[in-house]
Write an enzyme that holds these catalytic residues in place. Structure first.
Site, PDB file in Angstrom:
ATOM      1  N   ALA A 183       0.843  -1.202   0.000  1.00  0.00           N
ATOM      2  CA  ALA A 183       0.000   0.000   0.000  1.00  0.00           C
ATOM      3  C   ALA A 183       0.878   1.251   0.000  1.00  0.00           C
ATOM      4  O   ALA A 183       0.599   2.224  -0.724  1.00  0.00           O
ATOM      5  CB  ALA A 183      -0.941   0.002   1.201  1.00  0.00           C
ATOM      6  N   ASP A 184       1.932   1.239   0.789  1.00  0.00           N
ATOM      7  CA  ASP A 184       2.879   2.358   0.789  1.00  0.00           C
ATOM      8  C   ASP A 184       3.564   2.500  -0.561  1.00  0.00           C
ATOM      9  O   ASP A 184       3.717   3.608  -1.095  1.00  0.00           O
ATOM     10  CB  ASP A 184       3.952   2.143   1.861  1.00  0.00           C
TER      11      ASP A 184
END
Length: 408
Positions: A183-184
């Protein structure tokens, strides 16, 4: 890989990086690899949190503990400047740097920089063409805007863990996160894409933009075909282990010495697979003849294929499948990835030196190539504050006096 930058399409672009941890630094490292000058602002005496996110750590020339490997992964090609933005004089230094920058990237909580005058309103007032990218957990508005967002919780809340892991009832059945902070990382890539688009607009119009990039939004976008499967069918996707929701066979198969992923993308490849395994009749079996039938009947088909692959070595199976034109690949450990002949040929490892460390730093190269040449910044991830004197000295500041007062 080492040596000069071979491609610098963003030469002349200055990025003021107020971010830390992963999503923001991943975005700014991508810009640095493309030739931008990235000035990373860090807390005096502490720096980016990830400098301490270990073990493992690098080792300094005097045998001490250096920066964590985690920090090294996302900060190649940057200049480190220490400034205490909570001090009015420190905030003023950042404003002066922003006035001469094209991009600012920050990942503070919503409103966190406004008290210092370093939010979009404050910095765009001194530089109307500034592209200001805010990365947060949930965006600049909405009922969750005030909440902090971390990759793990976003993978959970954003649905990724609900489709990752062993199926219900199987051994080890539980929702699983991905082994890296996807996600990052995806957020960093979406942010860098948005920054490039906004830079084009700023150059055409003289007007910058405030980019609002949220981990939660990105994670929802990452659901891709799984989300659209639900939109179309009304059926909520579930965990399938290593199987694919829309293709079959598309998963690892055990061999005598490991496992090989077989990635069948069409009916012709399935027939070629069956023929290569000595069971051509399976390719025309009415239960498995089309992809839709194979997905529907995967619990019948998979054990039949597994029985054919199990006696073979990985090398034997891959040789057979490659000769038949069936996509396949070994399930590698990370050390095996970088020993692959293709990885060696493509130069996927960057080796750089830093005077304070006792050994070269190895990081993964940018996957971007332009006109056949790589885009990788030659500078190693910086030591804390290594560029403070140079960058702030260019502003005419008395860096020694600022350091005495704890501003830098």
């Amino acid at each position: 890989m080492s040596g000069p930058v071979l491609n610098r399409p963003l030469a002349g672009v200055r990025v003021l990086d107020l971010s830390r941890v992963l999503a923001g630094p991943w975005a700014t490292q991508a810009l640095a690899d493309l030739g931008a000058e990235v000035i990373k602002i860090e807390r005096p005496g502490a720096g980016d949190d990830t400098r301490l996110w270990g073990p493992p750590f690098t080792t300094t020339t005097d045998g001490g503990r250096g920066d964590a490997a985690y920090f090294m992964a996302a900060n190649r090609g940057k200049r480190s400047v220490t400034v205490d933005m909570a001090a009015p004089e420190g905030a003023d230094i950042i404003r002066r740097l922003a006035a001469d920058s094209h991009v600012v990237v920050e990942n503070f909580k919503v409103g966190g920089l406004s008290k210092y005058g370093l939010d979009y309103a404050g910095l765009s007032a001194v530089n109307p063409a500034l592209v200001y990218c805010s990365i947060t957990g949930f965006g600049q508005d909405g009922p969750d805007a005030h909440r902090a967002g971390y990759d793990y919780m976003i993978q959970a809340m954003g649905g990724l863990m609900s489709v990752t892991g062993q199926p219900a009832g199987a051994p080890g059945d539980e929702p699983m996160k991905v082994g890296v902070a996807v996600a990052d990382l995806f957020t960093g890539l979406y942010a860098s894409n948005a920054i490039l688009a906004a830079l084009m607009q700023a150059r055409a119009t003289g007007r910058g933009a405030h980019l609002d990039i949220a981990l939660f939004d990105v994670q929802a976008a990452m659901l891709a075909n799984q989300a659209t499967n639900w939109f179309v069918s009304g059926q909520v996707p579930t965990r399938l282990g290593n199987a694919h929701p829309n293709l079959s066979p598309y998963q690892p198969f055990a061999c005598s010495d490991g496992a090989v992923v077989i990635a069948v993308g069409n009916d012709g490849q399935f027939r070629a697979l069956c023929a290569a395994l000595g069971q051509a009749a399976l390719g025309t079996d009415a239960r498995f003849e089309t992809n839709a039938q194979r997905v529907r009947n995967r619990t019948l088909m998979t054990p039949l294929l597994a029985a054919l692959t199990q006696p073979l070595t990985m090398a034997e199976l891959m040789a057979m499948l490659e000769a038949a034109g069936v996509p396949c690949g070994p399930v590698n450990t990370i050390d095996q990835v970088f020993a692959e002949p293709q990885a060696l040929h493509r130069g996927l490892t960057v080796e750089q030196t830093r005077p304070d460390l006792d050994a070269p730093i190895r990081t993964v190269a940018s996957p971007i190539r332009m006109d056949g040449a790589p885009c990788v910044h030659p500078a190693a991830p910086p030591a804390l504050g290594q560029d403070t004197e140079t960058v702030l000295g260019a502003l005419g500041l008395d860096v020694a006096a600022l350091r005495e007062r704890g501003i830098v």
